[in-house]
Design a protein around this motif. Sequence first.
Motif, PDB file in Angstrom:
ATOM      1  N   LYS A   1      -9.288  -3.746   2.714  1.00 55.60           N
ATOM      2  CA  LYS A   1      -9.893  -2.474   2.297  1.00 55.60           C
ATOM      3  C   LYS A   1     -10.041  -2.396   0.782  1.00 55.60           C
TER       4      LYS A   1
ATOM      5  N   HIS B   1      -0.912   1.838  12.047  1.00 57.32           N
ATOM      6  CA  HIS B   1      -1.863   2.286  11.027  1.00 57.32           C
ATOM      7  C   HIS B   1      -2.772   1.130  10.593  1.00 57.32           C
TER       8      HIS B   1
ATOM      9  N   HIS C   1     -10.695   5.104   6.909  1.00 58.60           N
ATOM     10  CA  HIS C   1      -9.526   5.871   7.347  1.00 58.60           C
ATOM     11  C   HIS C   1      -9.853   7.108   8.177  1.00 58.60           C
TER      12      HIS C   1
ATOM     13  N   ASP D   1       0.822  -1.213   0.000  1.00 59.88           N
ATOM     14  CA  ASP D   1       0.000   0.000   0.000  1.00 59.88           C
ATOM     15  C   ASP D   1       0.857   1.265   0.000  1.00 59.88           C
TER      16      ASP D   1
ATOM     17  N   VAL E   1      -6.763   0.822  10.886  1.00 60.19           N
ATOM     18  CA  VAL E   1      -7.600   0.689   9.681  1.00 60.19           C
ATOM     19  C   VAL E   1      -8.583  -0.479   9.847  1.00 60.19           C
TER      20      VAL E   1
ATOM     21  N   GLU F   1      -5.190  -3.305   4.814  1.00 63.78           N
ATOM     22  CA  GLU F   1      -5.231  -2.520   3.564  1.00 63.78           C
ATOM     23  C   GLU F   1      -5.649  -3.408   2.387  1.00 63.78           C
TER      24      GLU F   1
HETATM   25 ZN   LIG Z   1      -3.977   3.285   4.969  1.00 65.16          ZN
END
Ligand SMILES: [Zn+2]
Length: 425
Positions: free
Chosen positions: A224, A302, A286, A173, A306, A221
């Motif tokens: 996501k 992070h 986010h 990512d 997320v 991620e």
């Molecule tokens: Zn991110």
Amino acid sequence: MIDTQTANVESAGLGRSSRRDRTITQVVPVTFTYPVHFTEHLFDPQQTLLRDILTGPEASGGQPPRVLCVVDDGVLAAFPGLEGQIQAYFAAQPGLTLVAPPLAVPGGERCKSDPGQVERVHEAINAHGIDRHAYVIAVGGGAVLDMVGYAAATAHRGVRLVRVPTTVLSQNDSAVGVKNSVNAFGKKNWLGTFAPPHAVLNDRAFLTTLEDRDWLGGLSEALKVALLKDAAFFEWLEANAAALAARDREAMDHAVYRCAELHLQHIAGSGDPFERGSSRPLDFGHWAAHKLESLSNYELRHGEAVAVGIALDCTYAALSDLLPEADWRRILAVLRTLKLAVSVPELWSGTQDATNPTSVLSGLNEFREHLGGRLTIPLLTGIGQPVEVHEMDHDILRRAIALLEDVQAQASSLPLSSPHTQGVL
Ligand SMILES: [Zn+2]
Ligand SMILES: NC(=O)c1ccc[n+]([C@@H]2O[C@H](COP(=O)([O-])OP(=O)(O)OC[C@H]3O[C@@H](n4cnc5c(N)ncnc54)[C@H](O)[C@@H]3O)[C@@H](O)[C@H]2O)c1
């Protein structure tokens, strides 16, 4: 008198007659091209990939390219021989000059919150004569790459940056994209630039030493981007979540590659690579994640934040009758199999008041402020089916937060398919 004034204004180029009101519309077409390689043992002297990248057609002036290497100290700790290996690699390449031993910088978010680290990289770039035909190679997690990327993008208005990401999240990512940043005024990513890298070199061997939380966190991620863009990839994640959680390297290889590919396709095809509009379609989950990271004083990674952000926005969408309950269950089940928490204390502290900066709900406004314009939040109407909304109902958000607290409490005892969790919505 009047005539004289007019004459002075006109001679200063500010005249009002139509003859003098002229416009040149400037168009600057710029295409960025950079490779993202997937490899192993990048700094093995037998490996020519890095040398080829640094001496490729863009290397100029017939001078041996000068290279400054900046390395995450967490990576140096995990690979004690790495510093020597990097030096040996360059010593074995007659066409390349490593200007100094690798510069170690603190790994993790602390390097983005300490302006002294950017200064150190600037100082090294200056001291060792790194110019726009030379290279900075950044080796590390997403935080170090963001910080070194920002330093490189602002030195001489931008020196060439080669990113060597060493975490799942940075390989799939953060490192493949065009953004870099550091934190300022207590806000995440407040200072930064859009600056495409010269190249991204993903070395899968680095992932073997990650703590479980970093191996798993980066997969949020992947979840996501699957939820936003690729239902088939979601099904693959669903089928392979247990293998990923058990640190299956082949499964991780595919997850990293597909996630990076979807990100790259988005950046190239979205029509807004530098985010000039009001929406950030890839930033699903986010708005809450960024706020949770800062509320936790960056104790939460992070990727971990997320995961909670995805769970929150999916639960909100399900409670709002946007997302079918069956899809909500599948998504939460994947998060559970990946051992990613869906609720953390920062989520429910101070939730009553969105104007209170200690409340996660204040993250909505901070998310809007970061881009400017109208609040735009990506949600889901189904797996692989994003939709943008421009407001979120605070009461429903509070219900979603309470529900996730229950789901998290049950996580160790009940599977989501259990009859005890049926009808929780
Ligand atoms: Zn991110
Ligand atoms: N630029 C972007 O578009 C973008 C996108 C998403 C996230 N990010 C940023 O990325 C950062 C998070 O990155 P991250 O998840 O990679 O975590 P991280 O960079 O915070 O690293 C986590 C920890 O892992 C250590 N580490 C790194 N590689 C290792 C290895 N191979 N073995 C053992 N330890 C290792 C680091 O030293 C650090 O302690 C955040 O600052 C986030 O804002 C940027």
